[in-house]
Scaffold this motif. Structure first.
Motif, PDB file in Angstrom:
ATOM      1  N   GLY A 163       0.813  -1.217   0.000  1.00 40.08           N
ATOM      2  CA  GLY A 163       0.000   0.000   0.000  1.00 40.08           C
ATOM      3  C   GLY A 163       0.841   1.259   0.000  1.00 40.08           C
ATOM      4  N   LEU A 164       1.968   1.222   0.685  1.00 40.39           N
ATOM      5  CA  LEU A 164       2.865   2.374   0.713  1.00 40.39           C
ATOM      6  C   LEU A 164       3.418   2.657  -0.678  1.00 40.39           C
ATOM      7  CD1 LEU A 164       4.363   4.451   2.486  1.00 40.39           C
ATOM      8  CD2 LEU A 164       6.143   2.745   2.784  1.00 40.39           C
ATOM      9  N   ILE A 165       3.651   1.611  -1.448  1.00 43.68           N
ATOM     10  CA  ILE A 165       4.203   1.782  -2.791  1.00 43.68           C
ATOM     11  C   ILE A 165       3.118   2.117  -3.812  1.00 43.68           C
ATOM     12  CG2 ILE A 165       5.363   0.563  -4.672  1.00 43.68           C
ATOM     13  CD1 ILE A 165       6.840  -1.030  -2.502  1.00 43.68           C
ATOM     14  N   LYS A 166       1.974   1.464  -3.737  1.00 48.59           N
ATOM     15  CA  LYS A 166       0.964   1.548  -4.791  1.00 48.59           C
ATOM     16  C   LYS A 166       0.039   2.760  -4.695  1.00 48.59           C
ATOM     17  CE  LYS A 166       1.681  -2.173  -7.222  1.00 48.59           C
ATOM     18  NZ  LYS A 166       1.942  -2.161  -8.631  1.00 48.59           N
ATOM     19  N   LEU A 167      -0.260   3.244  -3.503  1.00 50.52           N
ATOM     20  CA  LEU A 167      -1.211   4.351  -3.383  1.00 50.52           C
ATOM     21  C   LEU A 167      -0.588   5.632  -3.921  1.00 50.52           C
ATOM     22  CD1 LEU A 167      -2.730   3.473   0.068  1.00 50.52           C
ATOM     23  CD2 LEU A 167      -3.773   3.174  -2.163  1.00 50.52           C
ATOM     24  N   ARG A 168      -1.430   6.520  -4.501  1.00 49.43           N
ATOM     25  CA  ARG A 168      -0.903   7.602  -5.315  1.00 49.43           C
ATOM     26  C   ARG A 168      -0.558   8.889  -4.577  1.00 49.43           C
ATOM     27  NH1 ARG A 168      -6.089   6.556  -6.742  1.00 49.43           N
ATOM     28  NH2 ARG A 168      -7.608   8.117  -6.204  1.00 49.43           N
ATOM     29  N   ASP A 169      -1.286   9.274  -3.550  1.00 46.63           N
ATOM     30  CA  ASP A 169      -0.986  10.545  -2.895  1.00 46.63           C
ATOM     31  C   ASP A 169      -0.574  10.301  -1.437  1.00 46.63           C
ATOM     32  OD1 ASP A 169      -3.407   9.883  -1.848  1.00 46.63           O
ATOM     33  OD2 ASP A 169      -4.414  11.751  -2.332  1.00 46.63           O
ATOM     34  N   PRO A 170       0.125  11.265  -0.841  1.00 47.26           N
ATOM     35  CA  PRO A 170       0.665  11.048   0.510  1.00 47.26           C
ATOM     36  C   PRO A 170      -0.401  10.789   1.573  1.00 47.26           C
ATOM     37  CG  PRO A 170       1.752  12.916  -0.512  1.00 47.26           C
ATOM     38  CD  PRO A 170       0.640  12.517  -1.414  1.00 47.26           C
ATOM     39  N   MET A 171      -1.574  11.384   1.445  1.00 48.91           N
ATOM     40  CA  MET A 171      -2.578  11.177   2.486  1.00 48.91           C
ATOM     41  C   MET A 171      -3.148   9.764   2.447  1.00 48.91           C
ATOM     42  SD  MET A 171      -2.526  13.782   4.308  1.00 48.91           S
ATOM     43  CE  MET A 171      -4.006  13.864   5.267  1.00 48.91           C
ATOM     44  N   SER A 172      -3.357   9.200   1.288  1.00 45.31           N
ATOM     45  CA  SER A 172      -3.813   7.813   1.228  1.00 45.31           C
ATOM     46  C   SER A 172      -2.655   6.863   1.478  1.00 45.31           C
ATOM     47  CB  SER A 172      -4.479   7.518  -0.110  1.00 45.31           C
ATOM     48  OG  SER A 172      -3.573   7.688  -1.167  1.00 45.31           O
ATOM     49  N   ARG A 173      -1.451   7.255   1.120  1.00 47.19           N
ATOM     50  CA  ARG A 173      -0.271   6.442   1.381  1.00 47.19           C
ATOM     51  C   ARG A 173       0.031   6.350   2.875  1.00 47.19           C
ATOM     52  NH1 ARG A 173       3.901   9.131  -1.686  1.00 47.19           N
ATOM     53  NH2 ARG A 173       2.618   8.799  -3.518  1.00 47.19           N
ATOM     54  N   LEU A 174      -0.420   7.311   3.620  1.00 44.86           N
ATOM     55  CA  LEU A 174      -0.162   7.346   5.056  1.00 44.86           C
ATOM     56  C   LEU A 174      -0.916   6.248   5.800  1.00 44.86           C
ATOM     57  CD1 LEU A 174       0.997   9.001   7.459  1.00 44.86           C
ATOM     58  CD2 LEU A 174      -1.103  10.297   7.401  1.00 44.86           C
ATOM     59  N   HIS A 175      -2.086   5.891   5.324  1.00 44.96           N
ATOM     60  CA  HIS A 175      -2.932   4.931   6.026  1.00 44.96           C
ATOM     61  C   HIS A 175      -2.332   3.525   6.037  1.00 44.96           C
ATOM     62  CE1 HIS A 175      -6.625   3.283   7.623  1.00 44.96           C
ATOM     63  NE2 HIS A 175      -6.598   2.365   6.669  1.00 44.96           N
ATOM     64  N   ALA A 176      -1.736   3.124   4.943  1.00 45.20           N
ATOM     65  CA  ALA A 176      -1.235   1.753   4.825  1.00 45.20           C
ATOM     66  C   ALA A 176      -0.164   1.413   5.860  1.00 45.20           C
ATOM     67  CB  ALA A 176      -0.729   1.514   3.408  1.00 45.20           C
ATOM     68  N   PRO A 177       0.903   2.183   5.977  1.00 47.41           N
ATOM     69  CA  PRO A 177       1.924   1.761   6.943  1.00 47.41           C
ATOM     70  C   PRO A 177       1.522   1.976   8.402  1.00 47.41           C
ATOM     71  CG  PRO A 177       2.624   3.761   5.867  1.00 47.41           C
ATOM     72  CD  PRO A 177       1.372   3.314   5.176  1.00 47.41           C
TER      73      PRO A 177
END
Length: 115
Positions: A25-39
């Protein structure tokens, strides 16, 4: 002892899956706010499950230790706080600050206020 081995294997598998999903999820999600949720969410649960497996192993095959429980508590308390701080920094430093919606009832955003 077979029950302990099965429990350890299940928690290791759960921890590995959550950690893998958080990393992807950290690699695949496109913007920082959605990328934040995965890790912050998935990896916290992944590391927690791995530490639970370590606790079960310590009590089943060794003298037992509760140090892992302290680490679990520390991770569960600091993970969401860290995610919140990262989100607020992103909101504060982003370039498109004009894209923010107006806050309701003459309130201001916690990290941004128009001058």
């Amino acid at each position: 002892m077979l029950l302990f081995d099965i429990l350890i294997a299940v928690f290791l598998l759960i921890g590995g899956i959550f950690t893998l999903v958080g990393s992807v999820g950290l690699i695949k999600l496109r913007d920082p706010m959605s990328r934040l949720h995965a890790p912050t969410k998935a990896s916290t649960l992944g590391v927690g499950a791995l530490l639970v497996a370590s606790v079960i192993n310590a009590f089943a095959y060794q003298t037992g230790s509760l140090h892992e429980l302290l680490v679990i508590a520390f991770i569960f308390f600091t993970g969401p706080i860290t995610g919140n701080f990262i989100a607020k920094v992103h909101l504060f430093t982003r370039d498109g600050q004009d894209d923010l919606q107006e806050p309701p009832d003459k309130m201001t955003w916690a990290t941004y206020s128009k001058k």
